[in-house]
Design a protein around this motif. Structure first.
Motif, mmCIF file in Angstrom:
data_model
loop_
_atom_site.group_PDB
_atom_site.id
_atom_site.type_symbol
_atom_site.label_atom_id
_atom_site.label_comp_id
_atom_site.label_asym_id
_atom_site.label_seq_id
_atom_site.Cartn_x
_atom_site.Cartn_y
_atom_site.Cartn_z
ATOM 1 N N GLN A 5 65.368 21.419 26.036
ATOM 2 C CA GLN A 5 65.683 20.677 24.825
ATOM 3 C C GLN A 5 65.133 21.371 23.591
ATOM 4 O O GLN A 5 65.781 21.406 22.532
ATOM 5 C CB GLN A 5 65.125 19.254 24.932
ATOM 6 N N GLU A 6 63.965 21.946 23.712
ATOM 7 C CA GLU A 6 63.389 22.702 22.584
ATOM 8 C C GLU A 6 64.263 23.899 22.245
ATOM 9 O O GLU A 6 64.465 24.214 21.059
ATOM 10 C CB GLU A 6 61.974 23.160 22.939
ATOM 11 N N LEU A 7 64.807 24.568 23.278
ATOM 12 C CA LEU A 7 65.719 25.694 23.030
ATOM 13 C C LEU A 7 66.969 25.222 22.295
ATOM 14 O O LEU A 7 67.471 25.905 21.391
ATOM 15 C CB LEU A 7 66.120 26.348 24.348
ATOM 16 N N PHE A 8 67.499 24.041 22.693
ATOM 17 C CA PHE A 8 68.683 23.516 22.018
ATOM 18 C C PHE A 8 68.410 23.299 20.534
ATOM 19 O O PHE A 8 69.199 23.723 19.670
ATOM 20 C CB PHE A 8 69.122 22.204 22.667
ATOM 21 N N HIS A 9 67.319 22.642 20.218
ATOM 22 C CA HIS A 9 67.022 22.339 18.815
ATOM 23 C C HIS A 9 66.739 23.617 18.023
ATOM 24 O O HIS A 9 67.139 23.719 16.855
ATOM 25 C CB HIS A 9 65.850 21.364 18.732
ATOM 26 N N ALA A 10 66.092 24.596 18.663
ATOM 27 C CA ALA A 10 65.853 25.868 17.978
ATOM 28 C C ALA A 10 67.176 26.589 17.717
ATOM 29 O O ALA A 10 67.393 27.153 16.627
ATOM 30 C CB ALA A 10 64.926 26.740 18.824
#
Length: 865
Positions: free
Chosen positions: A544-549
């Motif tokens: 999820q952090e990769l998605f937002h980044a």
């Protein structure tokens, strides 16, 4: 006759005072150590048998349900009516008048009808395991211990379940309570109400389960009552499942070794323990010992040898055969009026010397045969017995202490949605019946019914005369107009004006299958990918952090591509286009294009989402709806990106066929996409293969909507394709957040996007199909020999990692952060990532070739390629 009427009118249904009688559960009890304890009538109501089911060893066999044990129809009907009267007393006249009754397939369909009759003017619906094309499901649930677990609710009038009056749920037994709780939980979310009543012939909950109903009632804030004819519990010793399976295996093997006929295993007389005087139950063998009829069907006057003589009941036109789609008080009144004449036709067709006659219903079709049997019993002096066929596989043992003495096995004859299989009629073979009347609906009147190994032939080997009565299968009238589009928040998390879904809601149907099972079925040709759904991927915190980044890094680039493709469409295709996105990857892009047109030009463009399926084409009914409401020349089909261009070709072919079949012209097959790395279309925002964050996730970035579904038993010829709305994933939904993040960049990229669109309009944008050529080359170089297993581009590679069984990932040498999420998924799934020079895409995902669940290792060494 007096006994039967007394059973119905007075509810005096004590069925057995054991005395010196043999209990039909003693055989199982002695061998497995199973104990049946509780109210005095319990052992008269129930016997025991062994299931051919790995989930539960024993089967409680009801003597008064009319399913496995032939019984007097007045007794069967009387038990249900009496339970309905008790519910009416519990509720009071006012609440009873607002109640709706819901029964469970297959065993309790007739019981539920009878309860509704006893309750008074209550409409009735039963669940079904038979999907009906064109009828939308209003709910569904699972029955975990059953051999066939999925139930559908298919009311003709969806408002049937929408009232606020009491809901009366009827099952033959109340054991763990799981099935009822699953049903109430599902329905309460959609149609909340203040009161529920659970009705069962026997309440067999354990002490551990007894308190769950009250806890559940507090949890949902409703009252839940229970009404049962008798209560008790089954005490099971440790290891009973394994012991039961051993017994089943041993006795089935012995039966085969002895050469028992396939249709009866083993054969022998059916001897139900006689009931005491005035009990309301007549013994199965009351007219003497059973005898074996000739094994060949009896020739008729023309010299032929049919298995059965057909009876025309003159069933009232338009009267439902049961409550699969609902049964109202008006239907009940019509049936009551018609019953005497129909029973008279059966009586006329019976042999003149018939003294013992069996009426055999058909799986879920229990009520109509029951009422016919009861009426025949009422108007003649014939000893009538009633039971129905079943899907439930049970071991037969010819012992007075065992509830299932004989078994007739035959192939399914109603073209079931779950495929062919064996069906059964218990305790009918060699029971001394002078005639058997098989009652089926027209969906079951198929060649399989009349085949040499079919039900009618099996019956003909065990009785002198077989009669067949066919009741027309009731099918709700479908509206001539296609339904209006589904919209949020009822369907999807998008605002209603953002998109109208030209789909049908299949949220209540279990469609998900494990990735490995789907892959094997798809590659073996056993199933099409659109017939099931992958289990929704639940991203880890790191993912999820990769998605937002990725969204933060690419929002401006996506916004500019949205502007370019929208400006191109407005300039080249139509000044007021109708955006039709290809669900579901195209839907976020269609919404973004619509928002750009509002932001830049003040236009309020209509936007719809439709289904297109590789190998099956676009939804023709959706095209018909669009043609009725808009000019086809204004329709612009929208997708997220192109890979090798398979969907582009699919759309062109489908529209060509649609023009020929419907004569409707004007739809343009040219797709407008955000990214066209495969060089497959003329209308695009960019041809760069970069990460579009909406490709990173599934439904949680697409309005909580599943990929679309096209399955013959769920989607009829006049229906839209289907999809599910995953309401339960609302807590992780980023669909609107993704749109807002991109739209926030519109002002800063507007000038550049307009300039780029103007430049593109002046250039040659003819597709080169470079992507397709690259895919063909990769397919041969890696010895895959199937372009469908090669998925080029960041978006398609991500789909492979989330939905399919990946073999390996090819990455362009030097590819940067656009592949961070792909690398993470590859690490999680043990899939190698190979860097390749000169790759025309940022990456390519390869699906495991020739996949079976026996394949081992992510490197594919266990398969021959």
């Amino acid at each position: 006759m007096e006994k039967a009427e007394k059973a119905v009118n007075e509810g005096e249904h004590q069925v057995c005072d054991e005395g010196d009688r043999v209990w039909s559960g003693s055989w199982v009890a002695e061998r497995l150590g199973v104990e049946l304890v509780g109210d005095d009538p319990l052992t008269g109501l129930l016997g025991l048998a062994l299931r051919r089911n790995p989930k539960r060893a024993h089967l409680l066999v009801s003597n008064v349900l009319g399913k496995h044990v032939p019984q007097s129809p007045s007794v069967v009907y009387g038990y249900g009516v009496e339970l309905g009267r008790r519910v009416r007393e519990l509720l009071g006249a006012e609440e009873a008048g607002r109640a709706v009754v819901l029964g469970y397939a297959e065993t309790a369909t007739g019981l539920g009808h009878s309860v509704a009759d006893g309750l008074g003017l209550a409409p009735y619906l039963h669940s079904t395991r038979r999907p009906v094309a064109g009828v939308a499901a209003a709910g569904g649930f699972e029955e975990a211990h059953s051999h066939a677990t999925s139930h559908l609710l298919l009311p003709e009038d969806p408002a049937l379940l929408g009232g606020d009056g009491p809901l009366v749920l009827v099952d033959d037994e109340f054991s763990t309570g799981n099935t009822v709780l699953n049903t109430v939980r599902d329905l309460h979310q959609r149609y909340p109400r203040r009161r529920y009543v659970v009705v069962a012939l026997v309440d067999m909950r354990s002490a551990a389960d007894a308190g769950r109903l009250e806890e559940f009632a507090r949890e949902i804030g409703a009252r839940v009552d229970l009404v049962a004819a008798a209560s008790g519990t089954v005490r099971l010793p440790e290891g009973v499942l394994e012991k039961g399976q051993e017994l089943v295996a041993r006795y089935a093997s012995e039966s085969a070794a002895e050469g028992s006929p396939a249709g009866a295993a083993p054969s022998g007389p059916v001897a139900q323990s006689p009931a005491p005087p005035d009990s309301g139950v007549a013994p199965l063998g009351a007219r003497g010992t059973a005898r074996t009829a000739p094994t060949e069907p009896h020739p008729d006057g023309n010299g032929t040898a049919p298995h059965a003589t057909r009876i025309d009941l003159h069933w009232p036109a338009g009267l439902p055969d049961g409550a699969r789609h609902g049964f109202t008080p008006a239907h009940r009144a019509r049936l009551e009026d018609a019953l005497p004449a129909m029973a008279a036709r059966i009586a006329e067709a019976l042999p003149h010397n018939a003294r013992r006659v069996h009426i055999l219903g058909f799986e879920e079709l229990m009520y109509a045969p029951l009422r016919l049997a009861r009426e025949l019993e009422r108007v003649t002096d014939i000893e009538v017995r009633y039971s129905t066929t079943t899907r439930s596989p049970v071991l037969a043992v010819d012992d007075p202490g065992y509830a299932i003495r004989t078994r007739l096995a035959f192939p399914a004859h109603d073209d079931p949605a779950d495929g062919p299989g064996e069906r059964y009629a218990y305790n009918v073979a060699d029971a001394g019946f002078d005639a058997v009347v098989a009652v089926v609906d027209s969906a079951g009147d198929t060649p399989a019914l009349h085949a040499p190994d079919g039900l009618l032939a099996r019956l003909a080997a065990h009785t002198p005369r077989v009669l067949l009565a066919v009741i027309p299968s009731y099918a709700p009238e479908r509206p001539s107009m296609l339904p209006e589009p589904l919209r949020g928040p009822a369907f999807s998390s998008y605002a209603p004006e953002e998109v109208g879904w030209l789909l049908q809601d299949l949220s209540d149907v279990t469609l998900e299958a494990p990735t490995e099972e789907r892959e094997e079925a798809i590659q073996s040709g056993g199933a099409h990918y659109a017939e099931s759904l992958p289990v929704e991927y639940q991203p880890s915190e790191q993912y999820q952090e990769l998605f937002h980044a990725a969204l933060e890094d690419s929002a401006a680039r996506i916004a500019q591509a949205v502007g370019v493709v929208t400006e191109t469409v407005l300039a080249e295709r139509s000044p007021r286009p109708v955006l039709v996105s290809l669900a579901r990857a195209g839907t976020p892009v269609g919404i973004l294009m619509r928002r750009w047109a509002q932001h830049r030009h003040g236009l309020d463009l209509p936007h719809y989402a439709v289904s297109i399926v590789r190998g099956r084409g676009i939804d023709a009914n959706a095209l018909r709806w669009l043609a009725r409401h808009h000019d086809p020349r204004d329709v612009v089909f929208v997708d997220g990106w192109t890979g090798k261009g398979a969907i582009t070709r699919e759309l062109a072919k489908a529209l060509e066929e649609f023009e020929k079949s419907d004569g409707i012209t004007g739809f343009d097959p040219e797709i407008a996409v955000l990214a066209d790395p495969g060089s497959c279309v003329r209308t695009y925002g960019t041809r760069e293969d970069f990460l579009i964050p909406s490709a990173c996730l599934n439904s949680t970035v697409s309005g909580l909507i599943s990929r679309t579904v096209l399955r013959a038993d769920l989607v009829g010829p006049d229906d839209f394709h289907g999809a599910k709305f995953y309401r339960e994933l609302a807590g992780t939904d980023v669909s609107v957040a993704f749109l807002d993040a991109v739209c926030a960049r519109f002002p800063e990229v507007a000038d550049a996007a307009c300039a780029q669109a103007k430049e593109l309009l002046a250039t040659d944008r003819s597709p080169t199909w470079e992507g397709w050529a690259a895919v063909e080359r990769i397919s041969e170089e890696y010895a895959i020999h199937d372009v469908n297993l090669v998925k080029p581009g960041v978006g398609e590679t991500t789909r492979v990692m989330l939905r399919r069984v990946p073999w390996k990932v090819l990455a362009r040498a030097g590819a940067g952060s656009d592949l961070d999420h792909v690398r993470l998924l590859a690490e999680q799934r043990g899939v190698p990532v190979e860097e390749v020079d000169g790759l025309p895409y940022t990456c390519v995902g390869l699906i495991h070739p020739k996949y079976t669940r026996g394949a081992t290792g992510a490197d594919g060494k266990a398969v021959s390629v």
